[in-house]
Structures are given as structure tokens and as C-alpha cells.
Design a protein around this motif. Structure first.
Motif, PDB file in Angstrom:
ATOM      1  N   THR A 180      43.251  39.184  55.314  1.00  0.00           N
ATOM      2  CA  THR A 180      42.617  38.538  56.528  1.00  0.00           C
ATOM      3  C   THR A 180      42.312  39.709  57.578  1.00  0.00           C
ATOM      4  OG1 THR A 180      43.394  36.423  56.262  1.00  0.00           O
ATOM      5  CG2 THR A 180      42.536  36.962  58.362  1.00  0.00           C
TER       6      THR A 180
ATOM      7  N   ARG B  74      45.236  38.713  48.983  1.00  0.00           N
ATOM      8  CA  ARG B  74      44.260  38.233  50.138  1.00  0.00           C
ATOM      9  C   ARG B  74      44.653  39.241  51.426  1.00  0.00           C
ATOM     10  NH1 ARG B  74      46.162  32.747  50.531  1.00  0.00           N
ATOM     11  NH2 ARG B  74      47.740  33.543  52.076  1.00  0.00           N
TER      12      ARG B  74
ATOM     13  N   TYR C 279      40.771  36.964  42.854  1.00  0.00           N
ATOM     14  CA  TYR C 279      41.345  35.860  42.086  1.00  0.00           C
ATOM     15  C   TYR C 279      41.305  36.432  40.658  1.00  0.00           C
ATOM     16  CZ  TYR C 279      41.559  32.443  45.687  1.00  0.00           C
ATOM     17  OH  TYR C 279      41.766  31.636  46.935  1.00  0.00           O
TER      18      TYR C 279
ATOM     19  N   ALA D 234      39.715  38.190  49.221  1.00  0.00           N
ATOM     20  CA  ALA D 234      40.554  37.786  48.186  1.00  0.00           C
ATOM     21  C   ALA D 234      40.099  38.319  46.972  1.00  0.00           C
ATOM     22  CB  ALA D 234      40.965  36.453  48.351  1.00  0.00           C
TER      23      ALA D 234
ATOM     24  N   ALA E 147      37.553  36.927  55.856  1.00  0.00           N
ATOM     25  CA  ALA E 147      38.881  37.270  54.980  1.00  0.00           C
ATOM     26  C   ALA E 147      38.130  37.482  53.633  1.00  0.00           C
ATOM     27  CB  ALA E 147      39.577  35.845  54.946  1.00  0.00           C
TER      28      ALA E 147
ATOM     29  N   CYS F  18      36.014  38.365  43.095  1.00  0.00           N
ATOM     30  CA  CYS F  18      36.260  38.454  44.294  1.00  0.00           C
ATOM     31  C   CYS F  18      35.807  37.306  45.267  1.00  0.00           C
ATOM     32  CB  CYS F  18      35.570  39.621  45.010  1.00  0.00           C
ATOM     33  SG  CYS F  18      33.644  39.766  44.718  1.00  0.00           S
ATOM     34  N   ASN F  19      36.232  37.181  46.560  1.00  0.00           N
ATOM     35  CA  ASN F  19      36.164  35.933  47.252  1.00  0.00           C
ATOM     36  C   ASN F  19      36.061  36.462  48.674  1.00  0.00           C
ATOM     37  OD1 ASN F  19      37.727  33.954  48.982  1.00  0.00           O
ATOM     38  ND2 ASN F  19      36.706  32.673  47.515  1.00  0.00           N
TER      39      ASN F  19
ATOM     40  N   LEU G 151      45.435  33.224  42.526  1.00  0.00           N
ATOM     41  CA  LEU G 151      45.061  34.121  43.558  1.00  0.00           C
ATOM     42  C   LEU G 151      45.942  35.275  43.218  1.00  0.00           C
ATOM     43  CD1 LEU G 151      44.140  34.933  46.684  1.00  0.00           C
ATOM     44  CD2 LEU G 151      46.029  33.605  47.316  1.00  0.00           C
TER      45      LEU G 151
END
Length: 121
Positions: free
Chosen positions: A52, A50, A37, A35, A33, A95-96, A47
Motif C-alpha cells: 500500500t 501486497r 496474486y 498486489a 495499492a 497483478c492487481n 494473495l
């Protein structure tokens, strides 16, 4: 060691566009996944979007129809296309990613170093 490296921030006038990129480097088995932020001065990190793998994208209400999150799995890269930017979009963007490193049974939650986006009025 897997890490995320961001690029693409900068200064833009209201109504303009920017594309942020985030490359996952290292030995990667799977990206589960991704995401984006953001954190504005004196505000909590929030957030923005996102995505997935195999699922649908989520956007916070304030960016719907203006921002698009996407990935290029061949390059282990995620993007955030930001259109019709507003001064209130000014923030540091992070980014995550939830990543399974190669030869590991544990998923890692990783963050990029952050990139400044400034929108002038």
C-alpha cells in the motif's frame, strides 16, 4: 481507460529467479495499492504480496524472504522479484491495483492478464 499489462513470466529451474512487471497505462491520478496474486491448477487464486502506498508490504508465509514487491511510481509500474523459486511456486501470476483515474472520483480495481510462471525441479 486504465489497464494493467504484465510481463516477465517463464520457465525456470528450481532455485532460480524471475522478475514480473506490471505496467499501469492510461490517465492515472493515483495508485493507491498494488498486489500480486497467483493461481495454480485446480486451486483458488491466492494473495502472494501486497503493498500500500505509504504503508508496509505483506507477504504470504510461503514466499517470505524469497519474494519482494516494489513499485516505480515514475513509471506506474509494479514488480515482483522472485528468488529461490520452488516447483510449488508454479502458477499463473496476476497483478492487481487500486487506481484512481485522472478526472475521476471513483477508485478502480484492476487486474492484469496473467503471466505463467513454471518452476521445474
Amino acid at each position: 481507460q486504465v489497464q494493467l499489462v504484465e510481463s516477465g513470466g517463464g520457465l525456470v529451474q528450481a532455485g532460480g529467479s524471475l522478475r514480473l512487471s506490471c505496467v499501469a497505462s492510461g490517465s492515472i491520478f493515483r495508485i493507491n495499492a498494488v498486489a500480486w496474486y497467483r493461481q495454480a491448477p485446480e486451486k483458488q487464486r491466492e494473495l502472494v504480496a501486497r503493498f500500500t502506498t505509504g504503508g508496509s508490504a505483506y507477504y504470504t508465509d510461503s514466499v517470505k524472504a524469497r519474494f519482494t514487491i516494489s513499485t516505480d511510481n515514475t513509471k506506474n509500474t509494479m514488480y515482483l522479484q522472485m528468488n529461490s523459486l520452488k516447483p510449488e511456486d508454479t502458477a499463473v501470476y496476476y497483478c492487481n491495483a487500486n487506481i484512481r483515474p485522472r478526472y475521476s472520483t471513483i477508485d478502480n480495481i484492476l487486474w492484469g492478464q496473467g503471466t505463467q510462471v513454471t518452476v521445474s525441479s
